[in-house]
Every structure is written in C-alpha cells, then in structure tokens.
Design a protein around this motif. Sequence first.
Motif, PDB file in Angstrom:
ATOM      1  N   GLU A   1       0.831  -1.194   0.000  1.00 48.44           N
ATOM      2  CA  GLU A   1       0.000   0.000   0.000  1.00 48.44           C
ATOM      3  C   GLU A   1       0.870   1.250   0.000  1.00 48.44           C
ATOM      4  O   GLU A   1       0.480   2.279  -0.541  1.00 48.44           O
ATOM      5  N   LYS A   2       2.032   1.179   0.601  1.00 49.90           N
ATOM      6  CA  LYS A   2       2.907   2.342   0.653  1.00 49.90           C
ATOM      7  C   LYS A   2       3.698   2.527  -0.636  1.00 49.90           C
ATOM      8  O   LYS A   2       4.228   3.587  -0.894  1.00 49.90           O
TER       9      LYS A   2
ATOM     10  N   ALA B   1       3.962   0.328  -7.120  1.00 48.82           N
ATOM     11  CA  ALA B   1       3.216  -0.927  -7.197  1.00 48.82           C
ATOM     12  C   ALA B   1       1.737  -0.645  -7.395  1.00 48.82           C
ATOM     13  O   ALA B   1       1.066  -1.314  -8.189  1.00 48.82           O
ATOM     14  N   GLN B   2       1.219   0.348  -6.693  1.00 49.64           N
ATOM     15  CA  GLN B   2      -0.181   0.715  -6.866  1.00 49.64           C
ATOM     16  C   GLN B   2      -0.452   1.194  -8.289  1.00 49.64           C
ATOM     17  O   GLN B   2      -1.468   0.834  -8.903  1.00 49.64           O
ATOM     18  N   THR B   3       0.450   2.012  -8.812  1.00 51.44           N
ATOM     19  CA  THR B   3       0.262   2.525 -10.178  1.00 51.44           C
ATOM     20  C   THR B   3       0.325   1.400 -11.197  1.00 51.44           C
ATOM     21  O   THR B   3      -0.473   1.357 -12.145  1.00 51.44           O
TER      22      THR B   3
ATOM     23  N   THR C   1      -2.347  -1.981 -15.014  1.00 56.89           N
ATOM     24  CA  THR C   1      -2.630  -3.344 -15.463  1.00 56.89           C
ATOM     25  C   THR C   1      -4.127  -3.609 -15.475  1.00 56.89           C
ATOM     26  O   THR C   1      -4.665  -4.170 -16.444  1.00 56.89           O
ATOM     27  N   LEU C   2      -4.803  -3.208 -14.408  1.00 56.17           N
ATOM     28  CA  LEU C   2      -6.247  -3.414 -14.329  1.00 56.17           C
ATOM     29  C   LEU C   2      -6.972  -2.640 -15.418  1.00 56.17           C
ATOM     30  O   LEU C   2      -7.893  -3.165 -16.072  1.00 56.17           O
TER      31      LEU C   2
ATOM     32  N   MET D   1       4.088  -4.227 -19.757  1.00 54.31           N
ATOM     33  CA  MET D   1       4.169  -2.901 -20.373  1.00 54.31           C
ATOM     34  C   MET D   1       4.112  -1.792 -19.323  1.00 54.31           C
ATOM     35  O   MET D   1       4.849  -0.803 -19.414  1.00 54.31           O
ATOM     36  N   SER D   2       3.247  -1.937 -18.327  1.00 55.51           N
ATOM     37  CA  SER D   2       3.154  -0.909 -17.282  1.00 55.51           C
ATOM     38  C   SER D   2       4.446  -0.832 -16.472  1.00 55.51           C
ATOM     39  O   SER D   2       4.889   0.253 -16.082  1.00 55.51           O
TER      40      SER D   2
END
Length: 472
Positions: free
Chosen positions: A11-12, A16-18, A23-24, A210-211
């Motif tokens: 979460e921090k 990783a969040q981006t 991806t989603l 790709m992301s």
Amino acid sequence: MKRADFFRKDEKDVFAQTRNRLTLFYSAILALFLSVFVALALFVFYIVVSNDQEQTLRLLSDREVGMAERALDGSGGAWREQERRDLSGNQVFYYVTGNEDELIINNDNYEELRELYMDVVEGWETDGIEVKKVEIDIPENDPLFESFTKKEVDLMVLARPVMHGGERIAMLYLAVDNTFYSSVIKWTIAIFAGMTLLFSAIGVLVSRWMSKRALQPVEIAYNLQKEFVSNASHELRTPLSVILSATEALGMESDKSNPFREKMLGTLKHEVKRMSGLITELLALAKSDSEQAAVKLRKEQFDIRPAAEQMVESFTNAIRAKGLSLKLDAPVPIEVVGDRDKLIQLMYILTDNAIKYTPSGGHVEIKLKKQNHKKHDDFLFSVSDTGIGISPEDQKKIFERFYRADKTRSRKEGGYGLGLSIAQSIAETHGGAIKVESTPDRGSVFSVAIPFEAETAQLGRAAEPSVKQTVI
C-alpha cells in the motif's frame, strides 16, 4: 514477513499501486473489446444460421402452397389426396391440418415421435407466416423411445395458412431439425469464451509487463530524487549547525546598542533554525521512504505517559503566549509497544499543529488510552482543538507532502507541509492508521490507532490503571 505487513508495504509503494491500476485498466479495456467482438461475432453467426434455416422453410412452404393453389384451381391434380410427401434434407415433419384440426396430410422422420410433433402444432393457427423454435424432450424411461440416443431435439417450425377464395381451408406445418446448428452455436460460444479468457489472461501479463516498463524511467528518476534529498539533507546539516553556532556566538559578542545589527542577527538565527527544521523533516521523510523503514523500528515496551507529560511541559511557553488551555487525559501507567522516539515524535507533531492553528482563548486536549483485544492491543492517541478547522476538500490532501491548506498562515507559523506526512508515515510503519475529523471554524480531531501484540503487553494489564489528568 507477516501477511498484514506485506499488504501494508504494498500500500505504501506508489509504483506498485500505479502498476496495478494500469494493469487493471488496460486489461479491462482489452477484455471489453474482446467481449464485444466475440458477442458481435456470435450474434452474426446466430443470425446467419437462423436466417438460412428460416429461408429453407419458407421456400418449402412456398412450393407446397403453390401446389395446393394449382390443385384447387383444377390444374395441378388432387392436392389433398397426396397423403405422403418426401422429406428433404434435415426436414423433420410435414403436416397439413383442416379447419377442424384433422390431419389431412402427414409425413415425419420418426413415426414414434408423431405425438410429440403434433403437440407442437396443436391449436396453432395464424393468418400469416410464423416461425418459431421449440425444443422437444424425448422421455428417457419410455420403452417406445429407448432406441433414440438424443433426448433433446431442437426444431425450427413454420406455420402457414392455405387459402382458397379468400378463406383459410387448411394449415401447413413444416419443421427442420435445428439440433446440429444449436450444438454448433453452443460449442462456438464455449470456444470463443475460452479464447476470450485465454487472451484476457495473456492481456493481463502483457499489460503488467508494459506498465512495468513504462514506469521504469519514472521510478529511476524518483529514486534518484529521493537519494538526492537524503544526501543533500545530510550534507546541509553540518554547515547549518556551524552557521547557527556562529550566529549565536555573534549575538553574545554583539553591541547591544546597535539595533540594526541585533535585528539582522535575530533574523539570521530565526531563518537558520527554520532551515534546520526543514532539513530534519526531509531526513525523516527520506528514512520513512526506505524499504527497510519497518525493519529499523526499535520496538520496545514502555510507559508512554511520562513522555506525554514531558511533551506537555515543553509546550508550556507556547500555550501561555497564545492564551490557550492544554489538557492531557491518560491513564497511569499506559504500557505500549513501539519505537519510543517515533511515537513521541508523532505526538509532538499533532500537538504542535493543534497549538499553531488554535486562536487565542482556545482549548487543546490530548487523550491517550489502550484498547484491549484477544490477540492484540491498540494504542489510541488523539488531539482535539477548537481551532480554525479544515475544509472537507483539504482533509483529503493534508497528508500529502508539502500540502498546506492555508499557505499564508502556514508560512507565518513556520510550517512546510511535511509534519502530517511524517505523522502518517510513523503510524503506517507501526501498522496503524491516522484520520482526521474537522469542521471549519469549530476545530479538528486527529486520531491515531497503533496495534501491537497483546502477549508483550501483559505488564500493563497486571493492575487496573488509574486515570490522571494534566491541565495547563
């Protein structure tokens, strides 16, 4: 690493969040396009097959009605006397019934199924051409039908009146076996659905790759910037300390009769202290950004009440200068587990903010308590004030770095918009959370919950704590 710690670490990690969001997003777009394409392809395939079957029925019915009309005009023979018709292709049955539903002409592929076929057309009368699809279920336990391997038959049936002299004299029913085409459509749907899932899974992997590649330059630049801030902050601390020491020495040796010199030295000393404070906050943020931040926590069990009392004492001059009242409400003792220095820093940040943004005559209250659970305890810390409050729009952003709701007032009070970011980082590093509840012009309440293992806090449960209040 514990599962909860793993998720908190993710979460921090903004990158990783981006990556997950990208991806989603791209996977959803790809899946949507595939689904739309498959749905359209299946729809076109279904329409083509259905139209082809229906066209076959219409051609057959045109031929039969033409024969009937010629026979009734006397030029085509006795139409009603032709009790049999040859079935063509996948034709299932050919029935002609009179106005009294009597069967005039009949021919079907299986005489055993005639009763089931007649159930389909019984009572079906129309003034035009009607086509419908029906499904016939063949009884499984009936010995009469034990030779049939298929227990379900899909039919496309056409009903059409036979007219003579403007009146309906009979009803013509034609049916073709649609089972094969229905099976083909079902298998096509299954294959296309499987291909959609397969390509969606491949799309997820490709989108992830790709992301990740797209964010690599940004992540490298961010890490370089973070390293630069950390190194620059370290390098600046020493010269700032030297300048501050030199300024204080000059202040001690300066001529008190020269007000301009005194003013300049005071301004220089004030700005150096502000710069030192900024450097300290930047270093704290640089450390919190480190992946090893959680590992570097020096957790210990201690009574946090004395530290809170000492903090209250340190704010005595500021409280009196602004004409505020400060109250500490906490049990004695209050045993917690965590990094002593960081938890004290967290309390200092929130208390200092409350004092800064509470006008003269206001009230600040600090509450500390411990909430017991079966497997863990929570250290609950809150600071409430009767200050200027925070608007709902600003409440969503105040924990962002360098964000200041009232920039003019923040500069006046000496803030940089880093304190709450540091407080949030300390809370999250301990596995906790921080939240704010505020109403403009009525005050704010900042609350922090820090969980810790209950087994390590048995000392604090040995005796029922007594509540002690400190008021300034």
